[in-house]
Design a protein around this motif. Sequence first.
Motif: not given
Length: 232
Positions: A139-159
């Motif tokens: 609920g902390h993520d929902l309250a802050l308006g997050h769409h996701r939390r990241y995994e390391r491979p996912e973030l590296i691939e994105l960048v």
Amino acid sequence: MDEDEIRRSAALEDRHWWYAARRSLVRSQLKGLPPGRALDVGCGSGGNSAAVRDLGWDVVALDLSPASLEAARRRGLDVLPGDARELPFPDDSFDLVLSTDAWEHVVEDDQVAREARRVLRRGGRLLVTVPAGMDLWSGHDLALGHHRRYERPELIELVERAGFQVEAAFGWNVLLRPIARMRRRHRQGCASEMAPVHPAINAALRLVLWLESFLPVRSSRGISMVLVATKP
């Protein structure tokens, strides 16, 4: 993230352990770099922008939220309204793009990454922090308006897909992750965890993160993740 939540966060930023530790992290990642022109994308209330400015950088703070812009302006920052998906700057304008806990608020984070690369000069640096691990989703993520939390491979691939060369991607707030996971597993409702903390607890938590900076734990999962990349 609604405007009331942004105002509550702004009121905490100067003294809360988490914000203070994040400013220390930003300063440590910029240590030794020659100051240039920097853009803080999703600047919030401007605490990190001010920390970068105090290191000698010429900083532009950008956000979509009127409450954030108002708070950042009170710090004497050069503030502009703008969308991270379509930055209002020409190509090759900055030596540093900083984005701390902002990308998770945008559905089209691939556009945010591409825009960061576009406005950076060749050899410019990207410094990003994001919340880590969907196993901590709450609920902390929902309250802050997050769409996701990241995994390391996912973030590296994105960048990397955006055209960056990744130099480092590591966990931050590692030592407190087990406590956060236990709390969030048993917590009900949709509410932010960003709240005033007793001064003694605040000091103790700052000490934990200071000690973490000396320990070989960066390969472990943290509550957050830090990524450093350059534009080839």
